[in-house]
Design a protein around this motif. Structure first.
Motif, mmCIF file in Angstrom:
data_model
loop_
_atom_site.group_PDB
_atom_site.id
_atom_site.type_symbol
_atom_site.label_atom_id
_atom_site.label_comp_id
_atom_site.label_asym_id
_atom_site.label_seq_id
_atom_site.Cartn_x
_atom_site.Cartn_y
_atom_site.Cartn_z
ATOM 1 N N THR A 75 0.829 -1.208 0.000
ATOM 2 C CA THR A 75 0.000 0.000 0.000
ATOM 3 C C THR A 75 0.857 1.250 0.000
ATOM 4 O O THR A 75 0.607 2.205 -0.744
ATOM 5 C CB THR A 75 -0.927 0.015 1.241
ATOM 6 O OG1 THR A 75 -1.750 -1.151 1.219
ATOM 7 C CG2 THR A 75 -1.797 1.257 1.255
ATOM 8 N N TYR A 76 1.898 1.246 0.838
ATOM 9 C CA TYR A 76 2.773 2.420 0.941
ATOM 10 C C TYR A 76 3.451 2.721 -0.397
ATOM 11 O O TYR A 76 3.481 3.877 -0.853
ATOM 12 C CB TYR A 76 3.824 2.163 2.024
ATOM 13 C CG TYR A 76 4.807 3.302 2.225
ATOM 14 C CD1 TYR A 76 4.473 4.399 3.020
ATOM 15 C CD2 TYR A 76 6.058 3.279 1.619
ATOM 16 C CE1 TYR A 76 5.370 5.441 3.209
ATOM 17 C CE2 TYR A 76 6.964 4.313 1.796
ATOM 18 C CZ TYR A 76 6.612 5.391 2.594
ATOM 19 O OH TYR A 76 7.498 6.434 2.771
ATOM 20 N N PHE A 77 3.961 1.696 -1.055
ATOM 21 C CA PHE A 77 4.663 1.928 -2.311
ATOM 22 C C PHE A 77 3.700 2.234 -3.460
ATOM 23 O O PHE A 77 4.069 2.908 -4.418
ATOM 24 C CB PHE A 77 5.596 0.756 -2.637
ATOM 25 C CG PHE A 77 6.857 0.784 -1.826
ATOM 26 C CD1 PHE A 77 7.879 1.671 -2.154
ATOM 27 C CD2 PHE A 77 7.013 -0.032 -0.716
ATOM 28 C CE1 PHE A 77 9.044 1.722 -1.391
ATOM 29 C CE2 PHE A 77 8.174 0.020 0.049
ATOM 30 C CZ PHE A 77 9.187 0.905 -0.283
ATOM 31 N N VAL A 78 2.461 1.763 -3.360
ATOM 32 C CA VAL A 78 1.450 2.193 -4.330
ATOM 33 C C VAL A 78 1.179 3.687 -4.170
ATOM 34 O O VAL A 78 1.049 4.423 -5.154
ATOM 35 C CB VAL A 78 0.150 1.380 -4.170
ATOM 36 C CG1 VAL A 78 -1.009 2.044 -4.917
ATOM 37 C CG2 VAL A 78 0.344 -0.034 -4.672
ATOM 38 N N ILE A 79 1.109 4.165 -2.929
ATOM 39 C CA ILE A 79 0.929 5.605 -2.679
ATOM 40 C C ILE A 79 2.086 6.387 -3.280
ATOM 41 O O ILE A 79 1.886 7.411 -3.950
ATOM 42 C CB ILE A 79 0.819 5.883 -1.163
ATOM 43 C CG1 ILE A 79 -0.448 5.252 -0.597
ATOM 44 C CG2 ILE A 79 0.821 7.392 -0.889
ATOM 45 C CD1 ILE A 79 -0.539 5.309 0.928
ATOM 46 N N LEU A 80 3.324 5.908 -3.073
ATOM 47 C CA LEU A 80 4.487 6.582 -3.650
ATOM 48 C C LEU A 80 4.413 6.607 -5.171
ATOM 49 O O LEU A 80 4.748 7.618 -5.807
ATOM 50 C CB LEU A 80 5.778 5.878 -3.220
ATOM 51 C CG LEU A 80 6.147 5.921 -1.733
ATOM 52 C CD1 LEU A 80 7.507 5.257 -1.527
ATOM 53 C CD2 LEU A 80 6.168 7.344 -1.200
ATOM 54 N N LEU A 81 3.979 5.489 -5.754
ATOM 55 C CA LEU A 81 3.875 5.416 -7.209
ATOM 56 C C LEU A 81 2.857 6.432 -7.739
ATOM 57 O O LEU A 81 3.094 7.107 -8.744
ATOM 58 C CB LEU A 81 3.486 3.998 -7.628
ATOM 59 C CG LEU A 81 3.324 3.761 -9.140
ATOM 60 C CD1 LEU A 81 4.642 3.998 -9.857
ATOM 61 C CD2 LEU A 81 2.816 2.337 -9.405
ATOM 62 N N VAL A 82 1.723 6.538 -7.048
ATOM 63 C CA VAL A 82 0.695 7.495 -7.470
ATOM 64 C C VAL A 82 1.208 8.926 -7.330
ATOM 65 O O VAL A 82 0.984 9.768 -8.203
ATOM 66 C CB VAL A 82 -0.603 7.283 -6.653
ATOM 67 C CG1 VAL A 82 -1.607 8.383 -6.943
ATOM 68 C CG2 VAL A 82 -1.206 5.917 -6.966
ATOM 69 N N LEU A 83 1.913 9.214 -6.221
ATOM 70 C CA LEU A 83 2.480 10.554 -6.033
ATOM 71 C C LEU A 83 3.468 10.885 -7.146
ATOM 72 O O LEU A 83 3.463 12.001 -7.702
ATOM 73 C CB LEU A 83 3.191 10.640 -4.683
ATOM 74 C CG LEU A 83 2.300 10.605 -3.435
ATOM 75 C CD1 LEU A 83 3.164 10.560 -2.178
ATOM 76 C CD2 LEU A 83 1.371 11.797 -3.389
ATOM 77 N N PHE A 84 4.295 9.924 -7.488
ATOM 78 C CA PHE A 84 5.277 10.134 -8.550
ATOM 79 C C PHE A 84 4.573 10.378 -9.893
ATOM 80 O O PHE A 84 4.954 11.269 -10.659
ATOM 81 C CB PHE A 84 6.201 8.918 -8.646
ATOM 82 C CG PHE A 84 7.196 8.990 -9.760
ATOM 83 C CD1 PHE A 84 8.320 9.798 -9.658
ATOM 84 C CD2 PHE A 84 7.002 8.266 -10.931
ATOM 85 C CE1 PHE A 84 9.254 9.869 -10.691
ATOM 86 C CE2 PHE A 84 7.918 8.337 -11.974
ATOM 87 C CZ PHE A 84 9.044 9.133 -11.848
ATOM 88 N N ALA A 85 3.515 9.600 -10.176
ATOM 89 C CA ALA A 85 2.790 9.754 -11.436
ATOM 90 C C ALA A 85 2.113 11.116 -11.525
ATOM 91 O O ALA A 85 2.136 11.772 -12.572
ATOM 92 C CB ALA A 85 1.749 8.641 -11.576
ATOM 93 N N ILE A 86 1.514 11.570 -10.413
ATOM 94 C CA ILE A 86 0.856 12.880 -10.406
ATOM 95 C C ILE A 86 1.881 13.981 -10.643
ATOM 96 O O ILE A 86 1.639 14.919 -11.411
ATOM 97 C CB ILE A 86 0.112 13.096 -9.073
ATOM 98 C CG1 ILE A 86 -1.087 12.140 -8.970
ATOM 99 C CG2 ILE A 86 -0.368 14.542 -8.948
ATOM 100 C CD1 ILE A 86 -1.780 12.172 -7.620
ATOM 101 N N ARG A 87 3.029 13.870 -9.964
ATOM 102 C CA ARG A 87 4.062 14.888 -10.134
ATOM 103 C C ARG A 87 4.571 14.923 -11.577
ATOM 104 O O ARG A 87 4.732 16.006 -12.157
ATOM 105 C CB ARG A 87 5.228 14.638 -9.180
ATOM 106 C CG ARG A 87 6.349 15.657 -9.346
ATOM 107 C CD ARG A 87 7.362 15.628 -8.224
ATOM 108 N NE ARG A 87 7.905 14.318 -7.983
ATOM 109 C CZ ARG A 87 7.719 13.611 -6.864
ATOM 110 N NH1 ARG A 87 6.997 14.115 -5.876
ATOM 111 N NH2 ARG A 87 8.249 12.419 -6.709
ATOM 112 N N GLU A 88 4.813 13.765 -12.162
ATOM 113 C CA GLU A 88 5.294 13.733 -13.542
ATOM 114 C C GLU A 88 4.257 14.297 -14.504
ATOM 115 O O GLU A 88 4.594 14.984 -15.472
ATOM 116 C CB GLU A 88 5.640 12.288 -13.935
ATOM 117 C CG GLU A 88 6.904 11.768 -13.280
ATOM 118 C CD GLU A 88 8.106 12.633 -13.612
ATOM 119 O OE1 GLU A 88 8.397 12.827 -14.807
ATOM 120 O OE2 GLU A 88 8.752 13.132 -12.665
#
Length: 385
Positions: A163-176
């Protein structure tokens, strides 16, 4: 606890705020503090709906597995307690990722920090979830049993790390996405600014070209009729004054463009007194339509200089609107087109380039023979009436 990446992405977008400008988007920052507040109602609503959805799913799963031999509120408490704690932790994860970005260098340092962050996330999530369940069970007069603490904690840890790394992935995708969108917006703005600068430059080219030809005409008239030359100087002054009133606008109302053309026609009438018949016909009700500045005058000037020898002849300007386009036609009964095609001079080349910049692939500009003699120059471009 099960998670859904689409719901997680929506929740993170609700928590995060749009950057104030291209600079903050490029930096990829999620604004903390007060900027989270506008998204909170949507964030809470999404979390509650997701928790209820998971509760219904677990209820249906239990009913299929063991029948109706369970209390229906317990699956909802199980899912709500887990999801609500995760929802409360997401803003903290966002802030932590802002400070130690997942794509920062050195990579190993970022990985170790977020691995520690994931373990901390799991510990807080598990403790909060169990505490909420014990509280609700106590209010219902029952006791909640978490089971073997070590086994259950490891079970929750592997789920929480995902769950934590999915959150990080989503944050990274939004930023990009924001960085790319900001870059595209900036590229669009730069292209528009470049086109505007080119248009202003091309429009400015017309004025000295016109002024040179007008002064040459006045000079020629001076040797024939001093009073007529004096009137032409006065008319030229009016034209230049009108040009300065337009500043450096690329588009002007059609009425102003026609006013300039009428002034030019009066000056040419003085230059070729008794020789030039000049007609201007404009469809009523379109005077406020925005049109390219100084587009008609170079066409008319070209017709007089190259079509009507020594200013003898007839010249007609017709302006009308059809469907979505405005049409200019400039007709003369002069010498017609030369046998061998020639390159356009400054005025006509300038018109072609301006039309392409203003109305790319959505305009026409043609010069064709007129029957029985002369030339017809036709221009059309889209307008809003």
């Amino acid at each position: 606890m099960h998670y859904d990446s689409k719901t997680m992405s929506k929740a993170l977008r609700a928590v995060g705020s749009e950057p104030a400008g291209a600079g903050s988007a490029a930096a990829g920052q999620f604004a903390p503090g007060r900027r989270f507040r506008p998204g909170w109602p949507l964030y809470v609503l999404l979390i509650l709906l997701f928790a209820l959805y998971q509760g219904f799913n677990q209820t249906i799963g239990l009913r299929n597995a063991i029948g109706s031999n369970f209390e229906i509120w317990k699956p909802f408490v199980s899912e709500l307690s887990s999801i609500l704690v995760i929802a409360a932790l997401i803003p903290a994860v966002v802030r932590f990722e802002n400070r130690f970005r997942v794509d920062s260098r050195p990579r190993l340092r970022a990985l170790l920090l977020h691995l520690a962050g994931g373990v901390t996330f799991s510990a807080v999530h598990t403790a909060g979830m169990v505490l909420l369940r014990k509280l609700v069970y106590a209010l219902a007069g029952e006791t909640y049993d978490f089971g073997n603490v070590a086994v259950e904690s490891i079970y929750e840890l592997q789920k929480d790390l995902i769950t934590y790394f999915v959150i990080l992935l989503v944050l990274f995708a939004i930023r990009e996405f924001r960085v790319r969108r900001a870059g595209e917006l900036r590229a669009t703005e730069l292209a528009a600014e470049l086109s505007e600068a080119r248009l202003r430059h091309l429009t400015a080219q017309i004025e000295p070209h016109f002024l040179f030809n007008a002064l040459n005409a006045i000079s020629n008239r001076m040797h024939e009729d001093v009073e007529a030359a004096d009137r032409m100087i006065s008319q030229l002054g009016d034209l230049l004054r009108a040009a300065y009133e337009s500043d450096d606008s690329v588009l002007v109302p059609l009425s102003r463009e026609i006013g300039w053309l009428r002034g030019y026609a009066a000056m040419m009438g003085e230059r070729f007194r008794g020789q030039l018949v000049f007609e201007i016909e404009v469809e009523p009700g379109i005077g406020q339509v925005q049109v390219p500045r100084l587009l008609l005058q170079p066409i008319v000037e070209n017709a007089i200089r190259h079509g009507l020898k020594d200013g003898h002849g007839w010249l007609r300007v017709h302006v009308y609107h059809r469907q979505t386009h405005l049409h200019y036609t400039v007709s003369d009964d002069g010498a017609g087109l030369p046998d061998s095609p020639k390159e356009h001079g400054t005025g006509l080349s300038n018109i072609s380039r301006r039309l392409q910049l203003l109305f790319p692939d959505n305009h026409t500009f043609s010069i064709t023979p007129r029957v029985p003699r002369g030339v017809v120059a036709a221009v059309s471009f889209p307008v809003t009436v």
